[in-house]
Design a protein around this motif. Structure first.
Motif, short mmCIF file in Angstrom:
data_model
loop_
_atom_site.label_atom_id
_atom_site.label_comp_id
_atom_site.label_asym_id
_atom_site.label_seq_id
_atom_site.Cartn_x
_atom_site.Cartn_y
_atom_site.Cartn_z
N CYS A 86 33.07 32.12 40.07
CA CYS A 86 34.08 32.86 39.29
C CYS A 86 34.63 31.51 38.55
O CYS A 86 34.81 30.41 39.19
CB CYS A 86 35.16 33.22 40.16
SG CYS A 86 34.54 35.09 40.46
N LEU A 115 40.58 33.38 35.49
CA LEU A 115 41.34 32.87 36.46
C LEU A 115 41.74 34.09 37.56
O LEU A 115 41.81 33.71 38.70
CB LEU A 115 43.06 33.04 35.74
CG LEU A 115 44.24 32.84 36.57
CD1 LEU A 115 44.37 31.49 37.29
CD2 LEU A 115 45.51 32.85 35.51
N SER A 116 41.26 35.26 37.42
CA SER A 116 41.43 36.51 38.13
C SER A 116 40.35 36.36 39.54
O SER A 116 40.85 36.40 40.73
CB SER A 116 41.07 37.82 37.58
OG SER A 116 41.19 38.95 38.40
N ALA A 169 36.09 42.05 31.99
CA ALA A 169 37.21 42.35 31.01
C ALA A 169 37.58 43.87 30.74
O ALA A 169 38.84 44.35 30.96
CB ALA A 169 37.31 41.48 29.82
N PHE A 187 40.08 37.83 28.34
CA PHE A 187 41.16 37.28 29.21
C PHE A 187 42.44 38.16 29.12
O PHE A 187 42.55 38.84 28.41
CB PHE A 187 41.42 35.44 28.71
CG PHE A 187 40.10 34.91 28.71
CD1 PHE A 187 39.75 33.98 29.95
CD2 PHE A 187 39.26 34.78 27.74
CE1 PHE A 187 38.71 33.38 29.87
CE2 PHE A 187 38.12 33.81 27.59
CZ PHE A 187 37.78 33.20 28.96
N ASP A 188 43.15 37.46 30.21
CA ASP A 188 44.33 38.35 30.39
C ASP A 188 45.27 38.44 28.93
O ASP A 188 45.69 39.53 28.65
CB ASP A 188 45.23 37.41 31.30
CG ASP A 188 46.73 38.19 31.48
OD1 ASP A 188 47.54 38.38 30.51
OD2 ASP A 188 46.91 38.31 32.83
N GLN A 199 50.84 35.99 33.84
CA GLN A 199 49.68 36.63 33.52
C GLN A 199 49.12 37.57 34.65
O GLN A 199 48.50 37.22 35.45
CB GLN A 199 48.64 35.27 33.36
CG GLN A 199 48.69 34.60 32.32
CD GLN A 199 47.58 33.57 32.07
OE1 GLN A 199 46.64 33.98 31.65
NE2 GLN A 199 47.69 32.37 32.40
N ASP A 223 45.54 39.19 35.29
CA ASP A 223 44.66 38.49 35.98
C ASP A 223 44.90 38.34 37.45
O ASP A 223 44.14 38.70 38.32
CB ASP A 223 44.86 36.94 35.40
CG ASP A 223 43.68 36.46 34.41
OD1 ASP A 223 42.71 37.26 34.09
OD2 ASP A 223 44.02 35.77 33.54
N HIS A 224 46.11 37.96 37.73
CA HIS A 224 46.53 37.93 39.17
C HIS A 224 46.38 39.32 39.74
O HIS A 224 45.86 39.23 40.97
CB HIS A 224 47.76 37.19 39.37
CG HIS A 224 48.10 35.87 39.19
ND1 HIS A 224 47.80 34.50 40.05
CD2 HIS A 224 48.22 35.07 37.93
CE1 HIS A 224 47.91 33.62 39.60
NE2 HIS A 224 48.15 34.04 38.34
N GLY A 244 42.89 39.98 40.51
CA GLY A 244 42.50 39.19 41.57
C GLY A 244 42.66 39.64 43.25
O GLY A 244 41.68 40.01 43.92
N LEU A 259 39.87 43.75 33.92
CA LEU A 259 41.34 43.57 33.50
C LEU A 259 41.80 44.98 32.79
O LEU A 259 43.10 45.17 32.95
CB LEU A 259 41.20 42.41 32.43
CG LEU A 259 40.89 40.88 33.05
CD1 LEU A 259 41.11 40.09 32.29
CD2 LEU A 259 41.67 40.90 34.67
#
Length: 499
Positions: free
Chosen positions: A220, A223-224, A320, A333-334, A371, A374-375, A378, A405
């Motif tokens: 990966c 960020l996630s 995504a 992305f986020d 964000q 993303d987090h 994750g 996401l």
């Protein structure tokens, strides 16, 4: 209703939806006030606390299956918020990173049709691709002038055709009418799918950490997915982060999200390097990847192929916009998902109401303060992986875990919004980024040492890092927060011996 009742309700719902035992839920202890943990109209405190809590609870459950002893898992709402913004708080040798976290062209811009687009230009090839489309100089002023010649949807379409990262600005109502939203409707934030038969996992006795002996291949990038791998490493897994020497990286993020991992590099355009990865798969327990759907399948690393090579494996996939629909292959992305799905629009409306301003037909976008997509994604991915590992112990099989996401955004939206006064008057802003660190950050930080690796190429003095410690506190087996590789090629592509 207690401050954390919604977090508890959500945790209960998601835990039971994945067929995990109800009696374990009594060991999850959520504290603090999630509604005021951050200044946003969306319930980011509940989202952070729920996802981190589920991840920690799943780790504790796995350890109970291995030892017969269950422990409590505690998550404070404000600590959870600082955890899901961890890239903002770390230091190296007492200093914050000097490089910017984002390219200076990455931003929201106005378009010809009185709308907006968000550009994501953090990777050099994405940045150059946008400049090639716009035919302008690499300044915000030049980009804005060029975008005033474009309608938002037209630019989005052209950018996607050229594999760039752009999204048009939408409201919730506009997104709800979109074909991708229709496909996503009803999709949970984390999905577990049994993809093959395998014997029950043989569990080792007396592990020191919940995931000790579990081997994770982490393919990966920002960020996630990297947050997920970092979480598994904190619970004791041997996480081997594999990146490509030919692809650009983002060191400002990588240093934070690689904590606790070992890092190596493989070029999967080379047959010998693909063979090396295939050898690693034979002894892996988890294959974690964040390529678009089908991206690794042609190289022999799709879920079905992996389950044949390694029966009992857990294949964890992040994307995504999901696995079906017209946007399933779209880069995201986020920040792009926030803009595409209506969050920036609705947050802007809530902020205008708080300030007593008229709500415009199309307000200027307002991003979430962290964000969160993303987090939280994750942590949901880490929860799903551990739920699947638990199932390999209790019933056997090979499993796929899916998180997108956009599905996480859909779940966050389902939590509802806070009244503007609670969101922006009572909601606590993030601490200031400064040296020495804000006292709130310092109190929740842990010190880590630079890993020496196994390549024998370390030169000079090893660095020291401070970072926000993991927000899920396990009562008996604290997480592993000891080392950080601080670079992407610190280790050989081999597994550590099993304890």
């Amino acid at each position: 209703m207690s401050y954390t009742s919604q977090s508890c309700d959500q945790a209960t719902s998601l835990w039971l939806a994945n067929d995990l035992p109800r009696e374990i839920l009594s060991h999850l202890k959520l504290s603090g006030c999630p509604d005021t943990a951050i200044n946003s109209s969306f319930k980011l405190g509940s989202a952070a606390q729920t996802s981190i809590g589920l991840s920690g609870l799943a780790a504790a459950y796995i350890l109970s299956l291995r030892t017969g002893n269950m422990q409590d898992v505690s998550v404070d709402a404000r600590h959870a918020i600082l955890d899901i913004s961890s890239e903002s708080w770390y230091t190296i040798d007492g200093q914050m990173p000097t490089a910017s976290m984002r390219d200076h062209l990455a931003a929201i811009y106005r378009t010809k049709d009185n709308s907006f687009v968000r550009l994501h230009t953090n990777f050099p090839h994405h940045r150059q691709g946008i400049l090639n489309i716009l035919q302008c100089d690499p300044t915000r002023e030049a980009v804005q002038a060029a975008l005033l010649q474009w309608n938002a949807d037209d630019l989005e379409d052209v950018a996607v055709e050229q594999k760039m990262c752009v999204t048009a600005y939408r409201s919730f109502e506009e997104w709800d009418k979109h074909p991708q939203a229709t496909v996503l409707r009803g999709t949970p934030p984390v999905q577990l799918i049994k993809i093959g038969e395998a014997p029950k996992r043989v569990i080792e006795e007396s592990p020191r950490f919940p995931l000790e002996g579990i081997r994770v291949l982490d393919l990966c990038r920002v960020l996630s997915g990297p947050v997920c791998g970092r979480t598994l490493a904190a619970y004791g897994a041997d996480v081997l982060l594999i990146t490509s020497p030919k692809l650009p990286d983002l060191p400002v993020f990588d240093i934070d999200t690689s904590r606790g991992k070992r890092t190596t590099q493989l070029d999967l355009t080379q047959v010998t390097q693909i063979d090396c990865l295939k050898e690693l798969v034979k002894d892996a327990d988890v294959f974690l990847q964040a390529y678009r759907p089908g991206g690794l399948q042609e190289k022999g690393f799709g879920p079905q192929e992996l389950a044949k090579v390694r029966p009992g494996i857990v294949c964890a996939n992040l994307t995504a916009y999901g696995w079906e629909g017209p946007w399933k292959h779209r880069r995201g992305f986020d920040s792009l998902v926030q803009t595409a799905t209506g969050f920036n629009w609705t947050e802007a409306e809530a902020f205008a109401k708080f300030n007593g301003q008229p709500v415009m037909d199309k307000p200027e976008p307002r991003a979430l303060p962290v964000q969160a997509l993303d987090h939280v994604a994750g942590y949901f991915l880490a929860f799903g992986i551990q739920a699947a590992i638990a199932k390999t112990i209790t019933e056997g099989g090979s499993w796929e875990v899916r998180v997108s996401l956009a599905a996480v955004a859909q779940w966050l939206r389902s939590l509802g919004q806070l009244p503007p006064d609670i969101a922006f008057r009572d909601g606590k802003p993030l601490p200031k980024r400064m040296i020495p660190p804000d006292p709130e950050v310092a109190a929740l930080s842990v010190t880590l040492h630079e890993a020496t690796g196994d390549k024998g190429n370390v030169q000079g003095r090893l660095k020291t890092m401070t970072a926000i410690r993991h927000a899920a506190q396990l009562s008996v087996t604290p997480v592993k927060d000891v080392e950080a590789p601080m670079r992407l090629d610190r280790h050989q592509p081999v597994w550590l011996p099993r304890v």
